[in-house]
Design a protein around this motif. Structure first.
Motif, PDB file in Angstrom:
ATOM      1  N   ARG A  50      44.567  49.686  54.631  1.00 18.47           N
ATOM      2  CA  ARG A  50      45.237  49.756  52.924  1.00 18.47           C
ATOM      3  C   ARG A  50      46.616  48.973  52.805  1.00 18.47           C
ATOM      4  O   ARG A  50      48.590  49.403  53.397  1.00 18.47           O
ATOM      5  N   PRO A  51      46.282  48.181  52.445  1.00 14.89           N
ATOM      6  CA  PRO A  51      47.081  47.181  51.862  1.00 14.89           C
ATOM      7  C   PRO A  51      48.025  46.859  51.021  1.00 14.89           C
ATOM      8  O   PRO A  51      47.568  47.982  49.935  1.00 14.89           O
ATOM      9  N   THR A  52      48.904  46.290  50.193  1.00 16.43           N
ATOM     10  CA  THR A  52      49.757  46.326  48.771  1.00 16.43           C
ATOM     11  C   THR A  52      49.083  46.614  48.277  1.00 16.43           C
ATOM     12  O   THR A  52      49.555  47.444  47.134  1.00 16.43           O
ATOM     13  N   GLY A  53      47.883  46.076  47.694  1.00 18.35           N
ATOM     14  CA  GLY A  53      46.845  46.198  46.642  1.00 18.35           C
ATOM     15  C   GLY A  53      45.860  44.788  46.579  1.00 18.35           C
ATOM     16  O   GLY A  53      45.522  44.154  47.937  1.00 18.35           O
ATOM     17  N   VAL A  54      44.617  45.195  45.756  1.00 21.34           N
ATOM     18  CA  VAL A  54      43.376  44.240  46.234  1.00 21.34           C
ATOM     19  C   VAL A  54      43.575  43.240  44.734  1.00 21.34           C
ATOM     20  O   VAL A  54      43.824  43.910  43.949  1.00 21.34           O
ATOM     21  N   LEU A  55      43.463  41.701  45.006  1.00 23.41           N
ATOM     22  CA  LEU A  55      42.910  41.488  44.125  1.00 23.41           C
ATOM     23  C   LEU A  55      41.374  40.338  44.067  1.00 23.41           C
ATOM     24  O   LEU A  55      41.479  39.691  45.305  1.00 23.41           O
ATOM     25  N   LEU A  56      40.853  40.536  42.522  1.00 24.94           N
ATOM     26  CA  LEU A  56      39.040  40.195  43.144  1.00 24.94           C
ATOM     27  C   LEU A  56      39.387  39.047  42.390  1.00 24.94           C
ATOM     28  O   LEU A  56      39.651  39.130  40.948  1.00 24.94           O
ATOM     29  N   VAL A  57      38.639  38.361  42.776  1.00 25.51           N
ATOM     30  CA  VAL A  57      38.234  36.833  41.649  1.00 25.51           C
ATOM     31  C   VAL A  57      37.200  36.613  41.449  1.00 25.51           C
ATOM     32  O   VAL A  57      36.138  36.250  42.188  1.00 25.51           O
ATOM     33  N   LEU A  58      36.536  36.509  40.140  1.00 22.57           N
ATOM     34  CA  LEU A  58      35.157  36.103  39.664  1.00 22.57           C
ATOM     35  C   LEU A  58      33.875  37.268  40.680  1.00 22.57           C
ATOM     36  O   LEU A  58      33.292  36.900  41.099  1.00 22.57           O
ATOM     37  N   SER A  59      35.023  38.420  40.381  1.00 26.42           N
ATOM     38  CA  SER A  59      34.268  39.376  41.590  1.00 26.42           C
ATOM     39  C   SER A  59      34.287  40.803  40.542  1.00 26.42           C
ATOM     40  O   SER A  59      35.312  41.273  39.664  1.00 26.42           O
ATOM     41  N   GLY A  60      34.596  42.051  41.157  1.00 28.51           N
ATOM     42  CA  GLY A  60      34.942  43.316  40.780  1.00 28.51           C
ATOM     43  C   GLY A  60      34.858  44.537  41.216  1.00 28.51           C
ATOM     44  O   GLY A  60      34.022  44.217  42.636  1.00 28.51           O
ATOM     45  N   LEU A  61      34.662  45.474  41.324  1.00 30.43           N
ATOM     46  CA  LEU A  61      34.373  47.211  41.815  1.00 30.43           C
ATOM     47  C   LEU A  61      33.786  47.255  40.890  1.00 30.43           C
ATOM     48  O   LEU A  61      33.676  48.118  39.195  1.00 30.43           O
ATOM     49  N   ASP A  62      32.093  47.797  41.658  1.00 32.20           N
ATOM     50  CA  ASP A  62      31.695  49.430  40.767  1.00 32.20           C
ATOM     51  C   ASP A  62      32.440  50.977  40.286  1.00 32.20           C
ATOM     52  O   ASP A  62      33.638  50.635  41.679  1.00 32.20           O
ATOM     53  N   PRO A  63      32.081  51.671  39.945  1.00 28.97           N
ATOM     54  CA  PRO A  63      33.081  52.588  39.936  1.00 28.97           C
ATOM     55  C   PRO A  63      32.991  53.625  40.860  1.00 28.97           C
ATOM     56  O   PRO A  63      34.246  54.385  40.725  1.00 28.97           O
ATOM     57  N   SER A  64      32.427  53.823  42.060  1.00 35.45           N
ATOM     58  CA  SER A  64      32.388  54.505  43.292  1.00 35.45           C
ATOM     59  C   SER A  64      33.632  53.934  43.700  1.00 35.45           C
ATOM     60  O   SER A  64      34.714  54.272  44.500  1.00 35.45           O
ATOM     61  N   PHE A 110      44.443  47.239  42.337  1.00 33.06           N
ATOM     62  CA  PHE A 110      43.916  46.365  42.802  1.00 33.06           C
ATOM     63  C   PHE A 110      43.786  45.673  40.932  1.00 33.06           C
ATOM     64  O   PHE A 110      43.617  46.512  40.377  1.00 33.06           O
ATOM     65  N   VAL A 111      43.098  44.271  40.500  1.00 35.92           N
ATOM     66  CA  VAL A 111      43.557  43.496  39.717  1.00 35.92           C
ATOM     67  C   VAL A 111      41.853  42.689  39.762  1.00 35.92           C
ATOM     68  O   VAL A 111      41.521  42.461  41.578  1.00 35.92           O
ATOM     69  N   VAL A 112      41.050  42.257  38.803  1.00 36.32           N
ATOM     70  CA  VAL A 112      40.514  40.857  38.304  1.00 36.32           C
ATOM     71  C   VAL A 112      40.479  40.202  37.739  1.00 36.32           C
ATOM     72  O   VAL A 112      41.821  40.335  36.946  1.00 36.32           O
ATOM     73  N   MET A 113      41.032  38.766  38.537  1.00 39.72           N
ATOM     74  CA  MET A 113      41.244  37.894  38.072  1.00 39.72           C
ATOM     75  C   MET A 113      39.684  36.447  37.238  1.00 39.72           C
ATOM     76  O   MET A 113      39.028  36.989  38.665  1.00 39.72           O
ATOM     77  N   ASP A 114      39.955  36.460  36.351  1.00 37.39           N
ATOM     78  CA  ASP A 114      38.225  36.081  35.832  1.00 37.39           C
ATOM     79  C   ASP A 114      37.660  36.672  36.278  1.00 37.39           C
ATOM     80  O   ASP A 114      36.374  35.868  36.567  1.00 37.39           O
ATOM     81  N   PRO A 115      37.413  37.604  35.245  1.00 41.01           N
ATOM     82  CA  PRO A 115      36.110  38.702  35.821  1.00 41.01           C
ATOM     83  C   PRO A 115      34.866  37.799  35.395  1.00 41.01           C
ATOM     84  O   PRO A 115      34.818  37.855  34.490  1.00 41.01           O
ATOM     85  N   ALA A 116      34.359  38.636  35.931  1.00 46.44           N
ATOM     86  CA  ALA A 116      32.666  38.454  35.683  1.00 46.44           C
ATOM     87  C   ALA A 116      31.407  39.176  35.258  1.00 46.44           C
ATOM     88  O   ALA A 116      31.111  38.214  33.897  1.00 46.44           O
ATOM     89  N   GLY A 117      32.313  39.710  35.039  1.00 48.36           N
ATOM     90  CA  GLY A 117      32.025  41.027  33.330  1.00 48.36           C
ATOM     91  C   GLY A 117      32.692  41.906  32.687  1.00 48.36           C
ATOM     92  O   GLY A 117      34.094  41.422  33.591  1.00 48.36           O
ATOM     93  N   VAL A 154      43.045  39.835  35.027  1.00 47.16           N
ATOM     94  CA  VAL A 154      43.648  38.349  34.065  1.00 47.16           C
ATOM     95  C   VAL A 154      42.606  37.712  34.013  1.00 47.16           C
ATOM     96  O   VAL A 154      42.188  37.400  34.802  1.00 47.16           O
ATOM     97  N   GLY A 155      42.646  36.580  32.697  1.00 48.14           N
ATOM     98  CA  GLY A 155      41.752  35.735  32.577  1.00 48.14           C
ATOM     99  C   GLY A 155      42.264  34.395  32.163  1.00 48.14           C
ATOM    100  O   GLY A 155      43.618  34.223  31.948  1.00 48.14           O
ATOM    101  N   THR A 156      41.388  33.463  31.437  1.00 45.99           N
ATOM    102  CA  THR A 156      42.184  32.533  30.360  1.00 45.99           C
ATOM    103  C   THR A 156      40.943  32.561  28.923  1.00 45.99           C
ATOM    104  O   THR A 156      39.936  33.438  29.039  1.00 45.99           O
ATOM    105  N   THR A 157      40.896  31.720  27.977  1.00 45.84           N
ATOM    106  CA  THR A 157      40.334  31.371  26.552  1.00 45.84           C
ATOM    107  C   THR A 157      39.644  30.738  27.173  1.00 45.84           C
ATOM    108  O   THR A 157      39.452  29.495  26.527  1.00 45.84           O
ATOM    109  N   ASN A 158      38.024  31.671  27.486  1.00 44.62           N
ATOM    110  CA  ASN A 158      37.370  30.379  27.761  1.00 44.62           C
ATOM    111  C   ASN A 158      36.049  29.926  26.551  1.00 44.62           C
ATOM    112  O   ASN A 158      35.599  29.227  26.436  1.00 44.62           O
ATOM    113  N   TRP A 159      36.484  30.949  25.675  1.00 45.42           N
ATOM    114  CA  TRP A 159      35.717  30.485  24.398  1.00 45.42           C
ATOM    115  C   TRP A 159      36.180  29.426  23.987  1.00 45.42           C
ATOM    116  O   TRP A 159      35.672  28.363  23.540  1.00 45.42           O
ATOM    117  N   ASP A 160      37.739  29.496  23.822  1.00 42.25           N
ATOM    118  CA  ASP A 160      38.632  28.402  22.520  1.00 42.25           C
ATOM    119  C   ASP A 160      38.245  26.973  23.429  1.00 42.25           C
ATOM    120  O   ASP A 160      38.092  25.581  23.185  1.00 42.25           O
TER     121      ASP A 160
END
Length: 345
Positions: free
Chosen positions: A114-128, A140-147, A156-162
């Motif tokens: 039971r953490p305060t929250g979850v931060l996933l990096v280049l990863s993610g959670l499936d709908p379940s 939960f928050v996703v940083m630099d999402p893979a998909g 949270v991400g960055t301007t990869n295309w730029d």
């Protein structure tokens, strides 16, 4: 308005006891998989969500990496640590072993901790998995999402295309026209965006995109070396390469040394990330600065704000990249091409 189902009603519908439903909610391992799946499905169907404050969250922030083996990860950890230190929290570090989402055993551990929250990096959670954390009121928050994380998932991400555009445009401005690309994994959104910026820069400059000058990498050193050897051994080799990230750029440096090519006299190289080692290599690497530490700080702060019941003004934040010009890039020896790679003959 329909009244949310109680745990007792969910237990009755599932044909189990209320304590069994409580065990599922709290990630206890002593529940049969089929029973767990039936209870989870009913929790989702009834839109059950634990009321804020009904269970005390642990002073932990769960940090999950796609892979944990490089200086890239250390920059992210540094940013998260900057925030959790101020908040009196501790970090729990996990790795999904290259998978785009962690396994169910990880989810069970999170529900138990039971953490305060979850931060996933280049990863993610499936709908379940998203439903399971939402039902327990674990943000939960996703940083630099893979998909694509979905419109309702904070990211949270960055301007990869730029960044890909700026890297390639820099090489074009120096006079290069044979510009290679070592991309990242095709399944990752960031690598597709960087490659998109590369192609857009070529198009805007009126330079034909040559598939022969593109190699797929995996963001690791050896991939840069292997792809570099292939590109630099072409009869009409590139005079410059956008390496996709700094680790692949270092692999490309090694390939150039093996072939007797000098950087930047014979080959210009641009990376992406601006890890500390980019300043230390010889020659210092021209690269696109991705503000990893700042991205991690923003993502960690977002998780904590969500845990306090605050909803961010926007669920998607992209921090700007910037080109850092050092000594690994220079004009080609001739306007269009450099000499072929030396041979042993």
């Amino acid at each position: 308005m329909t009244r949310p189902a109680t745990l007792a009603e969910i237990a009755q519908e599932a044909g189990v006891s209320a304590p069994t439903v409580s065990k599922v909610l709290n990630g206890r391992a002593d529940v049969a998989p089929a029973t767990r799946e039936r209870v989870e499905e009913l929790l989702h169907r009834h839109g059950y969500q634990r009321r804020r404050g009904t269970a005390q969250a642990s002073p932990l922030l769960e940090l999950v990496f796609h892979e944990l083996e490089s200086a890239w990860a250390m920059e992210v950890i540094r940013g998260v640590e900057n925030v959790v230190r101020e908040e009196g929290l501790s970090i729990v570090l996990s790795e999904s072993s290259g998978r785009l989402s962690p396994g169910q055993s990880w989810v069970d551990g999170v529900l138990a901790r039971r953490p305060t929250g979850v931060l996933l990096v280049l990863s993610g959670l499936d709908p379940s998995q998203q439903r399971q954390l939402t039902a327990r009121d674990i943000p939960f928050v996703v940083m630099d999402p893979a998909g694509d994380p979905g419109q309702e998932v904070p990211a949270v991400g960055t301007t990869n295309w730029d960044g890909g555009l700026a890297a390639t445009r820099h090489l074009l401005d120096l006079g290069h026209r044979r510009i290679g690309l070592i991309s990242g994994p095709g399944r990752m959104m960031c690598s597709r965006a960087r490659a998109g910026g590369y192609r857009a820069a070529l198009d805007m400059a009126g330079v034909a995109h040559d598939p022969e000058l593109v190699r797929a990498g995996d963001f690791h050193h050896e991939a840069g070396r292997r792809a570099g050897l292939e590109l630099l051994s072409l009869p009409d080799r590139p005079t410059a390469v956008f390496a996709g990230n700094d680790l692949q750029a270092l692999g490309l440096y090694e390939a150039a040394r093996e072939l007797g090519l000098r950087i930047p006299e014979d080959l210009s190289v641009v990376g992406f990330d601006d890890l500390p080692l980019a300043r230390w290599v010889g020659p210092p690497l021209t690269t696109v600065r991705q503000p990893l530490t700042a991205m991690a700080e923003v993502a960690a702060r977002m998780v904590i704000d969500l845990a306090r019941g605050a909803r961010p003004a926007t669920l998607r934040v992209d921090l700007a990249t910037s080109l850092v010009v050092r000594s690994s890039t220079a004009p080609p020896r001739t306007p269009d091409r450099a000499p072929a790679a030396p041979t042993d003959a």
